[in-house]
Design a protein around this motif. Structure first.
Motif, PDB file in Angstrom:
ATOM      1  N   ASN A   1       0.800  -1.219   0.000  1.00 48.84           N
ATOM      2  CA  ASN A   1       0.000   0.000   0.000  1.00 48.84           C
ATOM      3  C   ASN A   1       0.834   1.270   0.000  1.00 48.84           C
ATOM      4  OD1 ASN A   1      -2.467  -1.269  -0.093  1.00 48.84           O
ATOM      5  ND2 ASN A   1      -2.687  -1.378   2.146  1.00 48.84           N
ATOM      6  N   ASP A   2       2.042   1.208   0.544  1.00 50.06           N
ATOM      7  CA  ASP A   2       2.832   2.423   0.733  1.00 50.06           C
ATOM      8  C   ASP A   2       3.947   2.603  -0.289  1.00 50.06           C
ATOM      9  OD1 ASP A   2       1.316   3.020   2.969  1.00 50.06           O
ATOM     10  OD2 ASP A   2       2.645   1.892   4.303  1.00 50.06           O
ATOM     11  N   MET A   3       3.955   1.784  -1.339  1.00 47.24           N
ATOM     12  CA  MET A   3       5.046   1.878  -2.323  1.00 47.24           C
ATOM     13  C   MET A   3       4.490   1.658  -3.721  1.00 47.24           C
ATOM     14  SD  MET A   3       8.337   2.407  -2.569  1.00 47.24           S
ATOM     15  CE  MET A   3       8.902   2.085  -0.894  1.00 47.24           C
ATOM     16  N   PHE A   4       4.965   2.462  -4.639  1.00 54.04           N
ATOM     17  CA  PHE A   4       4.604   2.306  -6.056  1.00 54.04           C
ATOM     18  C   PHE A   4       5.892   2.284  -6.869  1.00 54.04           C
ATOM     19  CE2 PHE A   4       3.118   3.880 -10.236  1.00 54.04           C
ATOM     20  CZ  PHE A   4       2.108   2.955 -10.474  1.00 54.04           C
ATOM     21  N   GLY A   5       5.982   1.377  -7.824  1.00 55.26           N
ATOM     22  CA  GLY A   5       7.220   1.226  -8.595  1.00 55.26           C
ATOM     23  C   GLY A   5       7.037   1.554 -10.066  1.00 55.26           C
ATOM     24  N   LEU A   6       8.045   2.195 -10.633  1.00 56.99           N
ATOM     25  CA  LEU A   6       8.080   2.494 -12.059  1.00 56.99           C
ATOM     26  C   LEU A   6       9.389   1.989 -12.659  1.00 56.99           C
ATOM     27  CD1 LEU A   6       6.874   6.226 -12.080  1.00 56.99           C
ATOM     28  CD2 LEU A   6       5.540   4.225 -12.773  1.00 56.99           C
TER      29      LEU A   6
END
Length: 502
Positions: free
Chosen positions: A147-152
């Motif tokens: 929930n607290d991390m988004f990756g690109l």
């Protein structure tokens, strides 16, 4: 190029060499030495073009121009749509100037004018294909990191690219690389082969006419051991793309280690035509004759080895011989000829040496073997040897000439062993009516490109490149754009980061 169009239309030789300076930072560039090098047409024995001999200082000027153009974003930060528009306009200009480009290509390389025309128009198609890819270069997203991390994963242009091209397909091979580097957003310094530089210089001018910003593509002409080596070693170049022989490719790979630059190599080949007993022998014979005669055998994917089932060997060789007897060798500006000239005297002597070696080694000369270098006009008839031993020079070494080495096999396992029994792995052709056998064969043959019941064909949609000592990396297709990019991983914290020390 308007001044050349009349000459190209009439297919007359120029009365004096066509002079074309280098191209740096959007302008013609004379070079520090002011030295011009004349090029004789190998099909006519007279001077036809002249190009500048660059110094390493000239190369530094070109790299600096490409560096500025990349760093200030005049190209790399444009939208894919804007880059695509320039590539499409370039394709249109190539088509408009196709006759002149083909004429210049034939003068310098010695290949038949019909072949040059086909290559130039096919090259325009590659530019059109690459234009589409400029709009679809993309990365990835990762929404599974919690929930607290988004990756690109971001795909970005590698930077300044040095492209070193060979003399056998100077315009076409450049077009298999340059538009993809540009589609990715890179800037480029091109070092064409010293024997065949003119069409590359003309293309650079067309790119400017198409709207390419100054400094994005620069062309430096000169000797490979001097300028090519310096480009590979240059600390301000981020990637080197080299097409040529395996020995030179090794030196490029070593030179690139100075700053650990990315490397793409398409190198030599010793490609088998594998013919099984159930193959359509007429179809195979025509393709085998084409494969060894195309560009006078001066082709990295030339089908220079015939690996054939013993039960059909004699019949197939006779059919190949019958096709080759109809092949016309001569003046490359005569559209009725199928095979043109050998590119230069050193290559001519090298090919002649292999013909002599075949005779000494006891191989059976089936046809050809004759040559002419009268008046510096360099021609060799397509040549076929039977009973070639797998370990001989004819079977193991890249000749880069119109010589076919025939070796029979008895079992499928022997066929695969012969096909793979060379240091190279660039291309192969498989001839059989058995779908299961064809699939089994292409799974086991070590090559980057394989044709089944065809040879030396295809378009820019598919990747090209080799395995083993035939190279590193892939060009064309969507992989061709990815080759000129780097991946960057990005982690984005959503909300407060967990504290190390509360």
């Amino acid at each position: 190029m308007r001044d050349l169009s009349e000459l190209a239309a009439s297919l007359r030789l120029p009365s004096e060499p066509v002079r074309t300076p280098m191209f740096i930072d959007g302008k013609d560039y004379a070079g520090a030495t002011g030295e011009w090098v004349s090029r004789k047409s190998p099909g006519h024995g007279v001077p036809v073009t002249a190009t500048s001999r660059a110094s390493t200082g000239d190369l530094d000027t070109a790299v600096a121009a490409a560096r500025r153009a990349f760093d200030d974003g005049r190209w790399s930060r444009l939208s894919g749509e804007q880059r695509a528009a320039v590539l499409l306009k370039t394709a249109s200009l190539i088509r408009e100037n196709a006759e002149t480009l083909a004429y210049l290509e034939t003068l310098e390389s010695g290949k038949p004018i019909g072949q040059s025309r086909g290559e130039v128009t096919a090259a325009a198609g590659i530019w059109e294909y690459a234009a589409g890819l400029a709009r679809v270069v993309h990365g990835d997203s990762h929404d599974t990191l919690g929930n607290d991390m988004f990756g690109l994963v971001v795909r970005q242009p590698v930077g300044v690219v040095g492209i070193i091209t060979p003399w056998n397909f100077p315009f076409f091979i450049l077009s298999e690389r340059l538009p993809f580097a540009l589609a990715a957003g890179c800037t480029v310094v091109v070092k064409p082969a010293e024997l065949t530089s003119t069409t590359t210089l003309k293309l650079a001018a067309l790119l400017t006419e198409a709207g390419l910003p100054d400094g994005v593509v620069n062309v430096v002409t000169g000797l490979g051991p001097v300028i090519g080596q310096a480009l590979a070693e240059h600390m301000d170049v981020d990637m080197i793309s080299f097409t040529g022989s395996t020995p030179v490719g090794r030196s490029v790979l070593t030179a690139a280690g100075c700053n650990m630059k990315k490397v793409g190599l398409e190198l030599g080949g010793k490609n088998p035509q594998m013919v099984f007993a159930d193959a359509d022998l007429d179809d195979a014979a025509d393709a085998i004759a084409f494969g060894i005669s195309f560009n006078a055998g001066q082709c990295c994917v030339s089908g220079s080895r015939l690996v054939v089932h013993r039960s059909v060997e004699e019949e197939l060789v006779e059919r190949v011989k019958a096709v080759l007897e109809k092949v016309k060798v001569g003046d490359p500006l005569d559209a009725s000829n199928h095979v043109g000239a050998i590119v230069e005297a050193r290559q001519f002597d090298k090919i002649r040496g292999y013909i002599d070696a075949g005779r000494r080694d006891g191989a059976q000369l089936v046809c050809g073997g004759t040559s002419s270098n009268e008046g510096d006009k360099l021609f060799i008839q397509p040549t076929v040897f039977r009973n070639v031993q797998p370990g001989s020079a004819l079977a193991q070494e890249e000749i880069f000439g119109p010589i076919l080495a025939v070796t029979p096999f008895d079992t499928f396992e022997q066929a695969i062993q012969l096909a793979n029994g060379v240091p190279f792995g660039l291309a192969a052709s498989i001839w059989t009516r058995d779908l299961q056998g064809a699939i089994k064969s292409f799974r086991e043959v070590q090559a980057g490109r394989i044709w089944v019941n065809c040879t030396i064909t295809g378009g820019p949609e598919m990747p090209i490149g080799g395995v083993k000592q035939s190279g590193i990396g892939r060009e064309t297709g969507r992989y061709g754009v990815e080759e000129y990019t780097e991946l960057k991983s990005v982690h984005i914290q959503l909300g407060n980061r967990p504290r190390w020390i509360a």
